[in-house]
Each structure stands twice: as structure tokens, then as C-alpha cells.
Design a protein around this motif. Structure first.
Motif, PDB file in Angstrom:
ATOM      1  N   ASP A 158       0.610  -1.677  -0.006  1.00 30.40           N
ATOM      2  CA  ASP A 158      -0.050  -0.400   0.351  1.00 30.40           C
ATOM      3  C   ASP A 158       0.614   0.873   0.206  1.00 30.40           C
ATOM      4  OD1 ASP A 158       1.000  -0.413   2.490  1.00 30.40           O
ATOM      5  OD2 ASP A 158      -0.647  -0.020   3.628  1.00 30.40           O
ATOM      6  N   GLN A 159       2.036   1.370   0.629  1.00 30.14           N
ATOM      7  CA  GLN A 159       2.915   2.229  -0.010  1.00 30.14           C
ATOM      8  C   GLN A 159       4.346   1.885  -0.887  1.00 30.14           C
ATOM      9  OE1 GLN A 159       3.865   3.534   3.770  1.00 30.14           O
ATOM     10  NE2 GLN A 159       1.420   4.583   4.409  1.00 30.14           N
ATOM     11  N   PHE A 160       4.513   3.100  -1.652  1.00 28.76           N
ATOM     12  CA  PHE A 160       5.840   3.006  -2.017  1.00 28.76           C
ATOM     13  C   PHE A 160       6.542   4.188  -1.653  1.00 28.76           C
ATOM     14  CE2 PHE A 160       2.410   0.550  -3.710  1.00 28.76           C
ATOM     15  CZ  PHE A 160       3.249  -0.637  -4.815  1.00 28.76           C
ATOM     16  N   VAL A 161       7.821   4.646  -2.130  1.00 30.14           N
ATOM     17  CA  VAL A 161       8.630   5.686  -1.495  1.00 30.14           C
ATOM     18  C   VAL A 161       9.395   5.664  -3.359  1.00 30.14           C
ATOM     19  CG1 VAL A 161      10.522   6.803  -1.076  1.00 30.14           C
ATOM     20  CG2 VAL A 161       8.575   5.691   0.420  1.00 30.14           C
ATOM     21  N   LEU A 162       9.104   6.588  -3.321  1.00 27.04           N
ATOM     22  CA  LEU A 162       9.896   7.038  -5.629  1.00 27.04           C
ATOM     23  C   LEU A 162      10.989   7.808  -5.898  1.00 27.04           C
ATOM     24  CD1 LEU A 162       6.301   7.990  -7.196  1.00 27.04           C
ATOM     25  CD2 LEU A 162       7.229   6.080  -6.563  1.00 27.04           C
ATOM     26  N   GLU A 163      11.679   7.725  -5.994  1.00 33.46           N
ATOM     27  CA  GLU A 163      12.683   8.055  -6.410  1.00 33.46           C
ATOM     28  C   GLU A 163      12.816   9.199  -7.467  1.00 33.46           C
ATOM     29  OE1 GLU A 163      15.328   6.645  -5.837  1.00 33.46           O
ATOM     30  OE2 GLU A 163      14.748   5.323  -5.114  1.00 33.46           O
ATOM     31  N   PRO A 164      13.791  10.788  -6.698  1.00 33.52           N
ATOM     32  CA  PRO A 164      12.977  11.598  -7.803  1.00 33.52           C
ATOM     33  C   PRO A 164      13.228  11.636  -9.253  1.00 33.52           C
ATOM     34  CG  PRO A 164      15.254  11.947  -6.014  1.00 33.52           C
ATOM     35  CD  PRO A 164      14.753  10.266  -6.134  1.00 33.52           C
TER      36      PRO A 164
END
Length: 1009
Positions: A470-476
Motif C-alpha cells: 500500500d505504500q511506495f517511495v519513488l525516486e526523484p
């Protein structure tokens, strides 16, 4: 180059994410090199111990690495570090490290290498003490006047002073009246310990007094008699500070300036050894740390004082001598002597910035050039001023501190749901009722139109649906770049969901010219999961409990063309029948009529029909839109299934009541369990054993009851979650049927859905019943009210009662039925009705709090009795009956008073005060006409005084109307009794009661339409 700025001589950044405090820094010749040069010892709350020997190294770039002698990761957090003679029979300096539950003493030794940078330093544990209590801080000194070595004193978090003499524990004492620990210091001149208690006073305890006081084996109440021998601990002297102390210091470099320094939150105190104040300095800033150091002149002490404005101030007693700017807020400051710099100021920040600096300035050879003296050209200066003001106006008008909302979005989020199910399935529950539970993959693509960073993507679905992540950390992301994430959705419960849509939320930072770090922004998107995720095709059923019929204005459509994914396993080849078997629910059958333009949805579960009816209506719209048919209409002929809906409401409310009862029973059993425990402990502690009197049996039985109640409460909680999801499904279905029945617009449907579904989930503090009742009541007072008077009442009553747990659902069900009735009679759902309603001043006075009842049905029981009879009907009649037509014809022939009443019944109530005056005139005319008893005017008088007039010529006409008048007169009498007016009789009617009587007369007439 500023003169008042600390000159950076050597600095280092200690780790990332570590924390430091005032006890984490000390200086001294810890490696016993014999040169007299100090080393810097730093410990962090993360357990990292570092030792530095700062020096300037201009030829090499690795100055920090060269200066670091040792770095050791310890197991526990480091609260304080001190350097002293802590080992018996040794004059060498050792390092004492205080952990929360341990005191360790180390020796630091160095071995010279054969080549450059080859010196090796080792940290060896000499001894350690495991503490029984959590430590707060420590101090050291020559306790009791013993010379040659140092003893340690540790203050615990609960107020115990623990004394250690080298590797042995001496004794422990509790401080009297202790609440919270304060700073602790040892004064070697008077052999006493100083601390600041929770009473905000400085207290001094002599070591001799502490040693002969009561032994601190356990915390004792000071009011109780002493259990062991010894004197009660009392301070030598106290001084009320009136504020919390940040730090204490007792400098011992000169006996002529013997002082005790106390740093408070707003003041700096200097005391003599006997507690008398030498001087006090009121501070105009928030201090963070301080350090007294030796002065050149005798009898004067210098002070280094750091504050929260990044300043390091130098005081000579109370006089400010110097101020230096630091790059951080110091939490600890020391003065050290290094090889290349004597008297360097060592400061440490809470983030781990270590700085060795000096004050003053380096010589500068820069000379300011001479400025040519010329006269100012005022016209040129004025033109330049106007130009600059124009630039300022343009910048303030088009500043981009916040991103502009009218421009295109920085991110574009698109979601794609796979057309086929996953193989293998990612569901946590493999099967339900013998049917395998599938999962479907959802891909989310995030494309950047500008530079964004710190992006996080969050996905949410309604229970019992679940997703794999349910959570994703995206790259710049740069301009034009895109990122794709994927996850699987599946059913994770034993009941169908109320909603197949999911929410995608992307939070990111968008940098601007004036804000390089970025402005936080949020972007939202939605996706829809397929119906095949929660149901499979099945064989149709003929006999069911609940049926819903949807009418259209187009020829019947083949259901296999509308639901192609379910047509492969369908037994009906004509496409007139289709059945859906929910994975954890009932079976729903869709029947298409061969002759008419109707479709019937039937099932044994009322709530499970919601998803199928919703999907059917949506696919009809898509199908006829593809064919280019613009006049496609769908409707529902009624009646509304309110009784079936109220069953779901009652079931949900009963589970909430059960949850409250379980909570109350658990509280009672828990109190009983603790009471039995106390009695058993009293019996066991008693020196003379006494019989337990079956207390142990009662304890076991109570424990079993508590566990059984907890399991029942947990099971009820799971049932309550399922009941709320089913209630949401039933509410969605009711809203859809009501919108099809009355042809509501999307905006009106959204208002109705927000009214009946004010909450997405139930909480013990706020439930669906009370929230929905408040929302429905607001609609009944505002846009669905019968006249502007009720709207004025809702406007005049600011606020409302506090939402509380209702006693039952009768009031809620009556309000929902009343709302459906008013919508069926032409009520408009709009949020702008309050603002557009013309409310006269007289009505505003009537609508003052306490003037009239807020909801119409609260004034009397007539409307409620009628609603109870019509709750299950709500059948829309297009043509009025003959009886109503005759009544309308007779009303058209009536005189002016009756025309006024008809206008008021039709809803034309712009001037209600005038209507009240006309009613009074009518009543006076009726009194005069009743005395004359003329037969010519009998037709007009029979509508209001059918009992008095009995003319022979109008008998046939008055027979039909006398029945209505008798019922209306009885209702009027009941309303008058409940209004509790002081005037009695039919002749004396107050203004308020007459207005309400008119309202009550409208109900039966509206019901007959």
C-alpha cells in the motif's frame, strides 16, 4: 569577515541521525600521553564513542580522519562521559561512560607505529557496574576528603543517589520529596552534593549526612516510621530558585573566587558555598549551556554562555565582554588546550556538529578604496527609485513561493487494471465456500511534467478488499521521466465489499525559485476493480426474497453482450438470464423481459444486490452511449424497499449495543479480578497464614470470564465491521433507487449519498446512526423544509446538540422515511437553499431559539402517525383521484380566505405574517356568520364549521366534507394540547398555534395527492 564570529579552527560532523546532549562531551588527557594536551571525548545516544585529537593539517584533506583517534560502537546509549582517576592504586586518567543501566570504566592506551599515521589506540574495559535503576546523570570527586583517586555518584530517574568507590558499590540514598531528576554536581570545598529538586529549589547535602542516613533498599513514604536504623535525610541548606535549572557548575581553579553557578531558564545565579547569593543576572534569551573558566584577575570568574540564537557570550561576572556567532545551537561547551592552540573553545550541537574555535579575528590586509565625492543627481535617483518600485510590484504580483494552481499539474497519474486475473493468485485466503479467490494486478504510472522529489505513493481500498503493498517511495524525477509501480488487489474477507474503487494519493515536493527545498503538494486519482474479482457466473434461481425492477425506454438488450466476461459459463443461450455467485455471499440473478423494457435483479440478500445493480446501470449507460442513443433513460417504479433497508440498520445498531455491553461487562470483571488479586496478596503477605476461603477458585473463574468476554467482544467487533460494510452496500442501493425513482441529478445524488453515508468507518466514539440522523435532520430543516420558517429556524439555531449514542433507531428511521416522502413530493436537494431563501424579519423573530420546533414532526404526532402508515408504500401516483379533483373544484369556488389557505398549502408562504392576520379575520367573520345561520352561505362555511351548520339544501355536499373536518378538528385539538398554550377553546388561537395548525392541515392533503 565579521569580528563577532567564532573563528573555525577545526570541526567535524559526527555521524548521521545521531543525538547528543550536555553530558556527551568532555575533554582531558584521556590517553595519559604526558604532554598535557587535551583530547576530545564524545559519546552519542546511539552508543557511538569517539575520541579526537584536533590539529590543523593544511597539507592533507582528511583532517577529520587524521584527528580521530578512536571510534567504538557500544551496545547501549551513552548518557554521560567523564575523565578522572577512577581506578584504585593508579594515578592514570580513565574514562567513565554512563549508560542507562550500566556504568563502565575504560582505559585508553596508544601504541606508536613504525610509519606515519600508524599510531593505534585501544579501549579496554577495566570494570563495570550493572545498575538496578535507570540512570539520569553522574558526578565525580574526592568524596569524604579522600585524595589520590575519584569516586562516582549516579542519580537515578526515581531519585536515588548511588555511590561507587572504584570497582565497589558503597551505598545508596533516596532524596526526600523527589519527583523528577535535576542536574547534580559535587562541591569538593564543602564535601557536599548540589542538585535542584522538583520544588524548584537548590539543595545541598553533605557527604557525611548521606553516609549516615537511612539505607535506601526501597522507596519509602517519608510519613511512615523508619524500618531500619539511621537518620532521616535532610538538606544542609536550600535556596528557592523559582525556575528549573539547566546546569550546575562548581569551579575549583581558585579558592579566592569560590562560587557555585546555577544556570536557570531565565536567570544566572552565583552563590557562595553556604547558599548566599553573590549576584544574579537576568537573561534576555533562552540559554542552552554554560561553562565557568579561570580569569586573569583574582576574585573574578569568566563565563561562556550559549543560547538558542546561535550565540556564544562571554561574561565577566555580570558584564558582557564578548559575543561570538556560532553556526549552530550549542548543547555543551568546554575549554581545552591543544598542541597548536591554547584555550580553544570546544562546542557540540545536538545533531553532532563538533567545533573547535577561537574568538577575535585574523589580520586583514584589505583597505577600503577612497570614494569619489560627487553631488547626488536627484532626478537620476528618483528615476531609479521608480524603476525599483516597479520591479518590486511585479515580483510581489507574480511571486512563486506557492505553486500556481492554474498551471498544469506537475505529475500525471494513470492507473491500468489488468483484464485477466493473476496466475497464481496473490490472495491471502485461497478459497471461500469452495470457490478460489482470484487477484488482479493494477499498474500505476507516474509521469513528471517538472522536477519533483520526496515522492510517496499511497494506495487505499475499502475492506474487505486488500492489496499486496500500500505504500511506495519513488525516486526523484526529472522533467519527462516516469515511474511504474504494480500491486495486486484481492478479497480478504468472508463478505462482499461495498465499493470496488480504490484511491491513489501521491505526495511530493515541487521546488520553486524562492523555495528550493520544495512546496509540498498532493495529487489524487482513482481506479475501479472488476466485478469478476468478487463473484463468478452461476446458475440462476427462480425463487428469491428480494426483487428490484429497473425500467428503460429502449428495447431489451442481450445480457451476454453487457457482461461478456460472465457469458462464457452462462446456461442461458438467449441472453435473458444471468446469475452472479459472490465468493463469500449470496447469489444474484438478473432477468431481462422478452416483451417489455424491464430488467429484474433478485437475490436472497438485499445488500448483495448493490454491486450488480450498480454495474448493470453503468454498463447500460456505456452500451447505449456507444450506439449513439442520447435519449436513453432508466427509472425505478417503486416502492422503495425501506423495510428491508431498516433491517440492516437495526442489525448494525444491535451489534453496536452488544459491543457497549461487552465493554461494560469487561470493565466490571476486570475490577473484580483486581479486587480478588489484592485480597490474595494480602493473605499471602500475612505472617500468620489464613484460609483462602475459595478466593483462588473465584480468581480462576473470573479469569475465565474475562477471557470469554474478550473473545466474544473480538468476535462481535468482526461482525460489526461486516455489518457496517453491508449497511454501506444497502445505503448505496437505496440512494441509487431513490435517484432512479425521482430522476435526481448527479449533484443531488451526491448530496443524498453524503447525507446517508457521513462516515467511512465506525468508531466507538462516533457511529453511523447518530451521524446520519444529524445529517438527515439538517436536510429536513433546510432544503427539504415546507416553508421558509423552518429554514429560518435552522439558521437561527447556531450549532446543535452533541452527538451521542442513541437509545434506538426509531427516530432515525422516521427521519429517513420523512426525507424520502418529501423528496417524492417534489423536494429539491440543494446546498444553496439556505442562502437563497428569503426570510422575512418577522419570521426571523419567530425562528429564535425556543420560538418554534426545529423539525415539523416534533410539534405533534399527526405527521408521525401518517408516516408510520405510509413508510412501506411510497408509490408514485401520476394522476390524482376523482375525489381530489372534486375537492380542488370546490376550493376554486371558495372565497378569499380559502384561497389564501390554498396558496399556503401549495407552498406560497412568502408573507406568513399576513396570512396569520387573514386567519384572524376569517375566524371573526365565521363567528358573525354562524349567528346569522344563513342557508345561502352554507357552502362556504361547511369547510370549517360542518358541525354547526346543518342546512337541508347542502346535506349531500357536506356529508363527504364533514368526515374530513372531523378528523382535522381532532388533530387540531391534539396539536393545541401538545403546544401547551395558556389559552383554551376553539375561539382563542394564538399566532404560533395557528401557524402550526396550518402546517398540520397540509399533511393529509399532501398524502392524498
Amino acid at each position: 569577515m565579521s569580528l563577532f564570529k567564532a573563528r573555525d579552527w577545526w570541526s567535524a560532523a559526527l555521524g548521521e541521525g545521531e543525538e547528543f546532549d550536555q553530558g556527551c562531551l568532555c575533554v582531558g588527557d584521556v590517553d595519559n600521553s604526558g604532554t598535557g594536551h587535551d583530547k576530545v571525548v564524545v559519546g552519542s545516544y546511539m552508543g557511538m564513542l569517539r575520541i579526537f585529537s584536533p590539529h590543523t593539517n593544511k597539507s592533507s584533506e582528511g583532517g577529520v580522519a587524521d584527528a580521530q583517534l578512536l571510534e567504538v560502537q557500544l551496545q547501549n546509549a551513552i548518557i554521560q562521559v567523564e575523565v578522572g582517576k577512577f581506578v584504585s592504586c593508579s594515578e592514570l586518567l580513565h574514562l567513565a561512560v554512563l549508560h542507562p543501566r550500566k556504568l563502565s570504566v575504560y582505559s585508553v592506551s596508544g601504541t606508536a607505529g613504525n610509519v606515519e599515521h600508524g599510531d593505534q589506540y585501544q579501549l579496554k574495559l577495566v570494570y563495570e557496574h550493572n545498575l538496578k535503576r535507570t540512570a539520569c546523570n553522574m558526578t565525580y570527586g574526592t568524596f569524604g576528603g579522600v585524595t589520590g583517586h575519584h569516586s562516582l555518584c549516579i542519580q537515578s530517574m526515581d531519585g536515588m543517589l548511588m555511590f561507587f568507590e572504584q570497582d565497589s558499590y558503597s551505598f545508596g540514598r533516596f532524596l526526600p520529596g523527589f519527583l523528577l531528576p535535576g542536574p547534580l554536581i559535587y562541591n569538593s570545598r564543602t564535601d557536599s552534593f548540589l542538585t535542584v529538586s522538583s520544588a524548584l529549589q537548590l539543595e545541598s547535602y553533605k557527604y557525611e549526612t548521606l553516609s549516615v542516613a537511612t539505607e535506601a533498599e526501597s522507596r519509602q513514604d517519608p510519613d511512615l516510621p523508619l524500618k531500619t536504623g539511621g537518620k532521616r535525610l535532610m538538606p544542609d541548606w536550600t535556596l528557592v530558585l523559582g525556575e528549573q535549572a539547566l546546569d550546575l557548575s562548581v569551579p575549583s581553579f581558585s579558592h579566592s573566587s569560590a562560587s557555585i553557578f546555577v544556570l536557570g531558564e531565565r536567570n544566572l545565579y552565583c552563590l557562595r558555598d553556604n547558599g548566599q547569593i553573590r549576584f544574579m543576572k537576568k537573561l534576555e534569551f533562552n540559554p542552552s549551556c554554560f561553562l565557568p573558566y579561570a580569569s586573569v584577575s583574582d576574585g573574578i570568574t569568566n563565563l561562556l554562555l550559549g543560547n538558542h540564537t546561535n550565540m556564544l557570550l562571554v561574561y565577566q561576572d555580570v558584564t558582557l565582554k564578548w559575543a561570538a556567532q556560532l553556526p549552530f545551537v550549542p548543547v555543551a561547551v568546554r575549554v581545552a588546550n591543544f598542541l597548536e592552540l591554547k584555550g580553544a573553545v570546544v562546542s557540540l550541537s545536538s545533531e553532532g556538529h563538533l567545533l573547535c574555535s577561537y574568538m577575535g579575528t585574523d589580520p586583514s590586509f584589505f583597505t577600503t578604496p577612497k570614494v569619489d565625492a560627487r553631488e547626488a543627481d536627484y532626478e537620476q535617483v528618483d528615476a531609479e527609485m521608480k524603476k525599483l518600485q516597479k520591479v518590486i510590484r511585479e515580483v510581489t504580483r507574480t511571486q512563486d513561493i506557492l505553486p500556481k494552481t492554474d498551471t498544469e499539474e506537475d505529475l500525471v497519474v494513470t492507473s491500468a487494471v489488468s483484464s485477466s486475473m493473476d496466475s497464481p493468485s496473490q490472495a491471502l485466503i485461497q478459497d471461500a465456500g469452495g470457490l478460489p479467490i482470484p487477484s488482479v494486478t493494477v499498474q500505476v504510472k507516474v509521469k513528471a511534467a517538472s522536477v519533483v522529489h520526496s515522492s510517496k505513493l499511497t494506495v487505499g481500498v475499502q475492506p474487505p478488499l486488500a492489496i499486496t503493498q500500500d505504500q511506495f517511495v519513488l525516486e526523484p524525477m526529472a522533467v519527462g521521466s516516469s515511474t511504474v509501480v504494480a500491486f495486486s488487489a484481492f478479497l480478504n474477507g468472508r463478505y462482499p465489499p461495498a465499493d470496488l474503487t480504490g484511491d491513489i494519493t501521491v505526495s511530493y515536493s515541487s521546488p520553486t525559485e524562492l523555495n528550493p527545498k520544495g512546496v509540498p503538494r498532493v495529487l489524487q486519482s482513482r481506479f475501479s476493480l472488476p466485478l469478476s474479482l468478487v463473484c463468478v457466473p452461476s446458475s440462476p434461481t427462480k425463487t428469491t426474497k428480494f426483487k428490484i425492477t429497473v425500467d428503460t425506454n429502449q428495447p431489451p438488450v442481450n445480457l451476454t453482450a453487457i457482461f461478456p466476461e460472465f457469458s462464457s459459463k452462462s446456461e442461458d443461450k438467449d441472453g435473458n438470464t444471468l446469475a452472479f455467485q459472490f465468493l463469500s455471499g449470496a447469489k444474484v440473478t438478473v432477468l431481462a423481459s422478452k416483451t417489455s423494457q424491464r430488467y429484474r435483479v433478485q437475490s436472497d440478500s438485499f445488500e448483495d444486490m448493490w454491486l450488480v445493480v450498480k454495474e448493470l446501470v453503468q454498463r447500460f449507460d456505456q452500451h447505449f452511449a456507444k450506439l449513439g442513443i442520447k435519449d436513453f433513460k432508466k427509472s425505478f417504479s417503486g416502492p422503495l424497499p425501506l423495510q428491508e433497508y431498516f433491517l440492516s440498520v437495526d442489525h448494525h445498531f444491535q451489534l453496536r449495543v452488544n459491543a457497549q455491553q461487552y465493554q461494560d461487562l469487561l470493565s466490571e470483571r476486570a475490577v473484580q479480578f483486581r479486587a480478588i488479586q489484592r485480597r490474595l496478596l494480602t493473605r499471602f503477605k500475612d505472617k500468620t497464614p489464613a484460609p483462602l476461603q475459595s478466593l483462588d477458585t473465584l480468581l480462576d473463574a473470573t479469569y475465565s470470564q474475562v477471557m470469554a468476554l474478550a473473545e466474544a467482544a473480538e468476535e462481535n467487533r468482526a461482525q460489526l465491521e461486516e455489518a457496517f460494510v453491508r449497511l454501506r452496500s444497502a445505503t448505496h442501493l437505496l440512494v441509487l433507487l431513490l435517484s432512479l425513482w425521482q430522476g435526481l441529478t448527479p449533484d443531488q445524488t451526491a448530496i443524498l449519498e453524503a447525507t446517508l453515508l457521513p462516515l467511512l468507518q465506525d468508531t466507538p466514539q462516533l457511529g453511523w446512526e447518530e451521524s446520519c440522523d444529524a445529517a438527515v435532520s439538517h436536510l429536513l430543516r433546510s432544503c427539504l423544509s415546507r416553508n421558509p420558517k423552518d429554514q429560518a429556524t435552522s439558521l437561527a439555531q447556531a450549532g446543535g446538540p452533541v452527538l451521542s449514542f442513541p437509545r434506538d433507531t426509531e427516530r432515525l428511521k422516521k427521519h429517513i422515511a420523512l426525507m424520502c416522502d418529501r423528496i417524492a413530493k417534489g423536494g429539491r436537494l440543494t446546498l444553496a437553499s439556505e442562502a437563497n431563501a428569503q426570510v422575512p424579519i418577522q419570521v426571523q423573530n419567530l425562528a429564535a431559539p425556543g420560538g418554534v420546533a426545529p423539525i415539523a414532526e416534533a410539534a405533534g404526532d399527526g405527521e408521525e402517525l401518517e408516516l408510520q402508515q405510509q413508510a412501506a408504500k411510497f408509490i408514485k401516483k401520476k394522476q390524482p383521484s376523482k375525489k381530489v379533483k372534486k375537492d380542488k373544484e370546490k376550493k376554486d369556488v371558495s372565497t378569499e380566505p380559502s384561497e389564501v389557505a390554498v396558496k399556503e398549502e401549495a407552498g406560497d408562504a412568502e408573507e406568513p405574517v399576513k396570512v396569520v392576520k387573514k386567519e384572524k379575520k376569517e375566524s371573526s367573520k365565521e363567528k358573525k356568520e354562524s349567528k346569522k345561520d344563513s342557508s345561502k352561505e352554507a357552502k362556504e362555511e361547511t369547510k370549517k364549521e360542518s358541525k354547526k351548520d346543518s342546512s337541508k339544501e347542502t346535506k349531500e355536499e357536506t356529508k363527504k366534507e364533514s368526515k374530513k373536518e372531523s378528523s382535522s378538528s381532532s388533530k387540531e385539538k391534539k396539536d393545541k394540547e401538545k403546544e401547551a398554550t395558556k389559552e383554551t377553546g376553539e375561539k382563542k388561537v394564538s399566532r404560533k398555534s395557528s401557524v402550526k395548525v396550518k402546517e398540520k392541515k397540509k399533511e393529509p392533503e399532501a398524502g392524498d395527492d
